[in-house]
Design a protein around this motif. Structure first.
Motif, PDB file in Angstrom:
ATOM      1  N   ARG A 271     -84.712  41.290  47.399  1.00 31.24           N
ATOM      2  CA  ARG A 271     -84.269  41.287  46.129  1.00 31.24           C
ATOM      3  C   ARG A 271     -84.553  39.765  45.432  1.00 31.24           C
ATOM      4  NH1 ARG A 271     -80.290  45.088  45.366  1.00 31.24           N
ATOM      5  NH2 ARG A 271     -79.905  46.606  46.877  1.00 31.24           N
ATOM      6  N   ARG A 272     -84.343  38.818  46.481  1.00 32.16           N
ATOM      7  CA  ARG A 272     -84.949  37.514  45.801  1.00 32.16           C
ATOM      8  C   ARG A 272     -86.076  37.247  45.202  1.00 32.16           C
ATOM      9  NH1 ARG A 272     -84.429  33.748  43.041  1.00 32.16           N
ATOM     10  NH2 ARG A 272     -83.635  31.725  43.688  1.00 32.16           N
ATOM     11  N   LEU A 273     -87.015  38.010  46.081  1.00 32.59           N
ATOM     12  CA  LEU A 273     -88.407  37.984  45.675  1.00 32.59           C
ATOM     13  C   LEU A 273     -89.110  38.896  44.891  1.00 32.59           C
ATOM     14  CD1 LEU A 273     -89.856  36.208  48.890  1.00 32.59           C
ATOM     15  CD2 LEU A 273     -88.832  35.190  47.041  1.00 32.59           C
ATOM     16  N   ARG A 274     -88.175  39.460  43.968  1.00 20.83           N
ATOM     17  CA  ARG A 274     -88.741  40.580  43.154  1.00 20.83           C
ATOM     18  C   ARG A 274     -89.896  39.954  42.585  1.00 20.83           C
ATOM     19  NH1 ARG A 274     -83.084  41.513  41.182  1.00 20.83           N
ATOM     20  NH2 ARG A 274     -82.288  43.296  42.365  1.00 20.83           N
ATOM     21  N   GLY A 275     -90.949  40.898  42.224  1.00 18.85           N
ATOM     22  CA  GLY A 275     -92.197  40.545  41.604  1.00 18.85           C
ATOM     23  C   GLY A 275     -93.110  39.567  42.405  1.00 18.85           C
ATOM     24  N   PHE A 276     -92.944  39.213  43.689  1.00 12.78           N
ATOM     25  CA  PHE A 276     -94.079  38.880  44.306  1.00 12.78           C
ATOM     26  C   PHE A 276     -94.461  39.706  45.162  1.00 12.78           C
ATOM     27  CE2 PHE A 276     -91.582  35.391  43.327  1.00 12.78           C
ATOM     28  CZ  PHE A 276     -92.450  34.136  43.070  1.00 12.78           C
ATOM     29  N   ASP A 277     -95.737  39.761  45.603  1.00 15.46           N
ATOM     30  CA  ASP A 277     -96.594  40.559  46.769  1.00 15.46           C
ATOM     31  C   ASP A 277     -95.868  40.076  47.968  1.00 15.46           C
ATOM     32  OD1 ASP A 277     -98.120  41.998  48.078  1.00 15.46           O
ATOM     33  OD2 ASP A 277    -100.108  41.313  47.424  1.00 15.46           O
ATOM     34  N   LEU A 278     -95.322  41.121  48.850  1.00 17.41           N
ATOM     35  CA  LEU A 278     -94.593  40.932  50.209  1.00 17.41           C
ATOM     36  C   LEU A 278     -95.382  41.899  51.055  1.00 17.41           C
ATOM     37  CD1 LEU A 278     -91.007  40.739  49.007  1.00 17.41           C
ATOM     38  CD2 LEU A 278     -92.549  38.780  49.472  1.00 17.41           C
ATOM     39  N   LYS A 307     -91.244  29.571  45.409  1.00 17.70           N
ATOM     40  CA  LYS A 307     -91.628  28.227  44.952  1.00 17.70           C
ATOM     41  C   LYS A 307     -93.027  27.631  45.232  1.00 17.70           C
ATOM     42  CE  LYS A 307     -87.583  26.182  45.003  1.00 17.70           C
ATOM     43  NZ  LYS A 307     -86.499  25.301  44.879  1.00 17.70           N
ATOM     44  N   GLN A 308     -93.310  27.659  46.768  1.00 19.40           N
ATOM     45  CA  GLN A 308     -94.465  27.130  47.079  1.00 19.40           C
ATOM     46  C   GLN A 308     -95.697  27.961  46.639  1.00 19.40           C
ATOM     47  OE1 GLN A 308     -94.860  24.214  48.888  1.00 19.40           O
ATOM     48  NE2 GLN A 308     -96.800  24.633  48.519  1.00 19.40           N
ATOM     49  N   CYS A 309     -95.367  29.330  46.794  1.00 16.72           N
ATOM     50  CA  CYS A 309     -96.276  30.249  46.427  1.00 16.72           C
ATOM     51  C   CYS A 309     -96.844  29.925  44.963  1.00 16.72           C
ATOM     52  CB  CYS A 309     -95.923  31.812  46.700  1.00 16.72           C
ATOM     53  SG  CYS A 309     -96.787  33.073  46.172  1.00 16.72           S
ATOM     54  N   ILE A 310     -95.807  29.863  44.136  1.00 14.10           N
ATOM     55  CA  ILE A 310     -95.984  29.601  42.678  1.00 14.10           C
ATOM     56  C   ILE A 310     -96.865  28.154  42.497  1.00 14.10           C
ATOM     57  CG2 ILE A 310     -94.995  28.898  40.455  1.00 14.10           C
ATOM     58  CD1 ILE A 310     -92.681  30.442  41.063  1.00 14.10           C
ATOM     59  N   LEU A 311     -96.451  27.418  43.161  1.00 18.60           N
ATOM     60  CA  LEU A 311     -97.364  25.962  43.138  1.00 18.60           C
ATOM     61  C   LEU A 311     -98.641  26.009  43.698  1.00 18.60           C
ATOM     62  CD1 LEU A 311     -94.466  23.617  44.008  1.00 18.60           C
ATOM     63  CD2 LEU A 311     -95.547  23.931  41.943  1.00 18.60           C
ATOM     64  N   GLU A 318     -96.632  34.668  51.851  1.00 18.39           N
ATOM     65  CA  GLU A 318     -97.063  34.612  53.290  1.00 18.39           C
ATOM     66  C   GLU A 318     -95.775  34.607  54.064  1.00 18.39           C
ATOM     67  OE1 GLU A 318    -100.052  35.859  53.889  1.00 18.39           O
ATOM     68  OE2 GLU A 318    -101.022  35.310  52.035  1.00 18.39           O
ATOM     69  N   THR A 319     -95.982  35.118  55.344  1.00 19.56           N
ATOM     70  CA  THR A 319     -94.954  35.371  56.404  1.00 19.56           C
ATOM     71  C   THR A 319     -94.840  33.865  57.085  1.00 19.56           C
ATOM     72  OG1 THR A 319     -95.939  37.361  57.276  1.00 19.56           O
ATOM     73  CG2 THR A 319     -94.783  35.855  58.800  1.00 19.56           C
ATOM     74  N   ALA A 320     -96.068  33.053  57.043  1.00 16.61           N
ATOM     75  CA  ALA A 320     -95.669  31.795  57.580  1.00 16.61           C
ATOM     76  C   ALA A 320     -94.886  30.751  56.624  1.00 16.61           C
ATOM     77  CB  ALA A 320     -97.323  30.939  57.593  1.00 16.61           C
ATOM     78  N   SER A 321     -95.033  30.997  55.241  1.00 17.21           N
ATOM     79  CA  SER A 321     -94.050  30.418  54.198  1.00 17.21           C
ATOM     80  C   SER A 321     -92.851  30.674  54.493  1.00 17.21           C
ATOM     81  CB  SER A 321     -94.625  30.560  52.938  1.00 17.21           C
ATOM     82  OG  SER A 321     -96.152  30.205  52.663  1.00 17.21           O
ATOM     83  N   LEU A 322     -92.269  31.901  54.699  1.00 20.66           N
ATOM     84  CA  LEU A 322     -91.084  32.298  54.881  1.00 20.66           C
ATOM     85  C   LEU A 322     -90.525  31.823  56.327  1.00 20.66           C
ATOM     86  CD1 LEU A 322     -91.186  36.216  53.803  1.00 20.66           C
ATOM     87  CD2 LEU A 322     -89.543  34.116  52.868  1.00 20.66           C
ATOM     88  N   LEU A 323     -91.405  31.627  57.198  1.00 18.69           N
ATOM     89  CA  LEU A 323     -90.845  31.364  58.646  1.00 18.69           C
ATOM     90  C   LEU A 323     -90.468  29.646  58.438  1.00 18.69           C
ATOM     91  CD1 LEU A 323     -93.150  33.158  61.130  1.00 18.69           C
ATOM     92  CD2 LEU A 323     -90.877  33.636  60.264  1.00 18.69           C
ATOM     93  N   ALA A 324     -91.303  28.957  57.663  1.00 13.05           N
ATOM     94  CA  ALA A 324     -91.226  27.632  57.775  1.00 13.05           C
ATOM     95  C   ALA A 324     -89.865  27.421  56.807  1.00 13.05           C
ATOM     96  CB  ALA A 324     -92.442  26.973  57.196  1.00 13.05           C
TER      97      ALA A 324
END
Length: 337
Positions: A271-278, A307-311, A318-324
């Motif tokens: 729900r928080r990341l609607r519009g992103f490729d997951l 936000k990191q994905c956008i920047l 990516e999984t790594a970004s979510l885990l971090a």
């Protein structure tokens, strides 16, 4: 019973009621909770895995879209005088589509909304709709968001009462302002939230402080019982064990907000990341890392990863970004006093 999927009566009821109501979000949450329960019991049967794949496909193909909220007032007038310090008014726009909660809590919320929408019908037959609610659970598990959803779905303002301010007032001033709050509710219908009733309980304070707060809490409990307005009264607490039976019995229902299950964690992120490729997210790793975090913390971590994905100029989280991001939230909790 190895190899068999066992559903509790609560699971079956939540699935049946949400299906009957056409509420896909609640249906998916209830199904996710059933799958999680089976996993905790060690059930790795084909039936469970088939349900898990079905749920993943359903989530990927149906991103929840927030329905248009009902008409609501376009502006509010903030209180003045003695009420200004203890009460604020707002017009939230959060809807049920923004909530990711356990199937049981969602079922109860639907019941409250249904009874409120048919309040006149119920009263005509001699019954009062559910309207005095106690929300129980750790911080960040969705209690405040629930208040916003109730208000938005019913097109009502939220009256937010600062009980922590009451705790700092003299007994006389506190009692005067309490009476003013309930007078307002009798004149203006809304969803009134008394956040963190624990503020009126001071087990570690001196005898004088405990006596003063006991008088305020007793007056508050009396107002709750005597209130006959059409407003919804919502009280929240993180420590229900501090509330005595005379307080608890004033409520029509109690909603218990646990930390998010594996299925709810995934729902919060989706729900928080609607519009992103997951599509490449490894959900078991994400869910495991999020264990013990609240809905609010998981949502904040998802936002950080987005936000990191956008920047980075990417569309795929990516999984790594979510885990971090989840580990960063966990580290912040460890630093909190």
């Amino acid at each position: 019973m190895e190899g068999r999927l066992l559903a509790t009566a609560a699971h079956v009821r939540a699935l049946a009621e949400s299906h009957h109501a056409g509420d896909d979000a609640t249906f998916r949450a209830a199904l996710a909770d059933l799958i999680d329960s089976a996993g905790r019991l060690g059930d790795r049967s084909r039936e469970v895995e088939d349900l898990r794949r079905l749920l993943d496909v359903r989530r990927a193909s149906t991103r929840p879209q927030a329905p248009a909220p009902p008409p609501a007032p376009t502006s509010v007038v903030q209180p003045r005088g003695e009420l200004a310090r203890v009460l604020t008014v707002s017009l939230p726009r959060t809807t049920l589509a923004d909530l990711a909660l356990s199937g049981d809590v969602m079922t109860r919320l639907h019941r409250v909304l249904t009874e409120q929408r048919h309040a006149d019908t119920l009263r005509a037959r001699g019954f009062d709709p559910l309207r005095k609610l106690l929300l129980v659970g750790p911080s960040g598990t969705g209690k405040s968001t629930t208040v916003e959803v109730l208000a938005a779905e019913l097109a009502l303002p939220v009256f937010s009462v600062r009980l922590d301010v009451f705790a700092d007032l003299s007994a006389e001033d506190a009692l005067t302002r309490l009476a003013l709050v309930f007078d307002l509710l009798a004149q203006s219908r809304g969803v009134c939230v008394f956040d963190d009733v624990d503020a009126l309980i001071d087990p570690d304070g001196g005898e004088r402080s405990r006596t003063r707060l006991r008088d305020v809490l007793r007056a508050f409990t009396g107002h709750l019982e005597d209130d006959t307005s059409t407003s919804l009264l919502v009280v929240t607490t993180n420590r229900p064990q501090l509330l005595e039976r005379p307080v608890l019995r004033r409520f029509d229902t109690v909603l218990d907000y646990p930390l998010p299950s594996a299925g709810v964690v995934q729902e919060v992120v989706l729900r928080r990341l609607r519009g992103f490729d997951l599509s490449t997210v490894e959900w078991p790793r994400v869910v495991s890392t999020a264990s013990g975090l609240s809905h609010e913390q998981v949502s904040a971590a998802a936002a950080l990863a987005a936000k990191q994905c956008i920047l980075d100029g990417a569309d795929q989280v990516e999984t790594a970004s979510l885990l971090a991001a989840l580990r960063e939230r966990r580290q912040m909790l460890k630093m909190a006093p």
